[in-house]
Design an enzyme around this catalytic site. Structure first.
Site, mmCIF file in Angstrom:
data_model
loop_
_atom_site.group_PDB
_atom_site.id
_atom_site.type_symbol
_atom_site.label_atom_id
_atom_site.label_comp_id
_atom_site.label_asym_id
_atom_site.label_seq_id
_atom_site.Cartn_x
_atom_site.Cartn_y
_atom_site.Cartn_z
ATOM 1 N N GLU A 177 0.771 -0.973 0.018
ATOM 2 C CA GLU A 177 -0.067 0.502 0.057
ATOM 3 C C GLU A 177 0.962 1.757 0.189
ATOM 4 O O GLU A 177 1.537 0.961 0.523
ATOM 5 C CB GLU A 177 -0.770 -0.089 1.298
ATOM 6 N N LYS A 188 -9.996 2.550 -1.985
ATOM 7 C CA LYS A 188 -10.578 2.117 -0.285
ATOM 8 C C LYS A 188 -11.956 2.808 0.796
ATOM 9 O O LYS A 188 -12.278 4.016 0.199
ATOM 10 C CB LYS A 188 -9.569 2.467 0.661
ATOM 11 N N CYS A 191 -5.846 -2.919 2.871
ATOM 12 C CA CYS A 191 -5.217 -2.609 3.650
ATOM 13 C C CYS A 191 -6.789 -2.653 5.280
ATOM 14 O O CYS A 191 -7.203 -3.655 4.929
ATOM 15 C CB CYS A 191 -4.743 -1.807 4.408
#
Length: 292
Positions: A44, A117, A154
């Site tokens: 990431e 995200k 993540c």
């Protein structure tokens, strides 16, 4: 002839120079491709240090539109040259909006689109809500040259709902670029094993391989003497049973590589019946912010 997919997770440390970080990532991509990898996952926000440890407005200047982000313009031609699929994690700017995003690059170097995200953390050392809006793309699954791939980022990896949605969309493998390590508020807290177990659970519950790529090394916080974040690596690939079939150590730079038979997995997934036996009529509480 069975359809096989060879995936790789990259693990290394990153510094403040974006061009050096891109070059380091490109070198690992070439090595992974040389080992037969078809889909190669960097960690990431590899463009620089993980800056979300503090709230500083200067970092907004490091965001770029996803189509012209330096990481994308540098690595998309490499994907075409090597014939590999690259999910590229970036700090994205769209007008006045900022996102933590992944650009999916197919094996011909074409940009397939962007995933933003969905789950944005906010806590000591991971102050992402200051920088990123919650993603507005919904979960994405990509029909790449080598298979149908789902990508979360993540904090997304802790949510079984995200993995299940991508599996329901037909993903054949789940990828999670990650930046996770020490917890500044509690030096005794080590989340490396729970981090792995959460995703191994997704693999079992969806009968799907899972790939996670984390960074390593200690990144000092500029302007905060003695402060910093230590990333615990531990990147891995889990198979459809949740078993680790490739992994890296806490401080080890390198590549985790594994191959899967996608046709076998499709049959095995159907045989388990997890998707056949779902009771969507009972799951309304999952979409309510505060179920009764």
């Amino acid at each position: 002839m069975a359809r096989t997919l060879t995936v790789a997770a990259l693990q290394t440390a990153y510094g403040p120079d974006m061009s050096e970080n891109i070059a380091r990532t490109a070198d690992l991509i070439r090595q992974a491709a040389g080992q037969g990898a078809q889909v190669i996952l960097p960690s990431e926000l590899f463009q620089g240090p993980y800056f979300c440890v503090t709230q500083e407005e200067r970092w907004f200047a490091t965001a770029h539109p996803w189509r012209t982000h330096p990481c994308v313009t540098a690595l998309a031609p490499l994907a075409a040259d090597l014939g590999v699929v690259l999910p590229i994690s970036i700090f994205e700017r769209e007008g006045p909006h900022y996102f933590n995003s992944v650009v999916m690059v197919d094996a011909d170097g074409s940009l397939m689109g962007v995933y933003r995200k969905s789950h944005i953390p906010d806590g000591p050392g991971y102050m992402e809500k200051y920088y990123f809006r919650p993603g507005d793309t919904g979960f994405r699954v990509w029909d790449t040259r080598f298979g149908r791939i789902g990508v979360g980022i993540c904090w997304d990896q802790w949510y079984p709902e995200a993995a299940r949605v991508m599996a329901l969309m037909g993903a054949e493998v789940l990828l999670y670029p990650t930046a996770i390590g020490s917890e500044p508020h509690d030096a005794s807290l080590d989340t490396a094993l729970p981090w792995r177990r959460a995703m191994q659970g997704h693999a079992v519950s969806n009968v799907i391989p899972v790939v996670a790529a984390n960074r390593i090394g200690f990144e000092a916080w500029e302007g905060y003497p003695g402060g910093g974040q230590g990333f615990y690596g531990s990147s891995f690939i889990a198979d459809h049973r949740g078993d680790l079939v490739a992994d890296l150590g806490r401080d080890e730079a390198g590549i985790a590589l594994a191959q899967f038979d996608l046709d076998f997995l499709a049959t095995y997934r159907a045989a388990w019946g997890f998707f056949r036996d779902r009771r969507t009529d009972l799951y309304g509480a999952l979409t309510a912010p505060r179920p009764a």
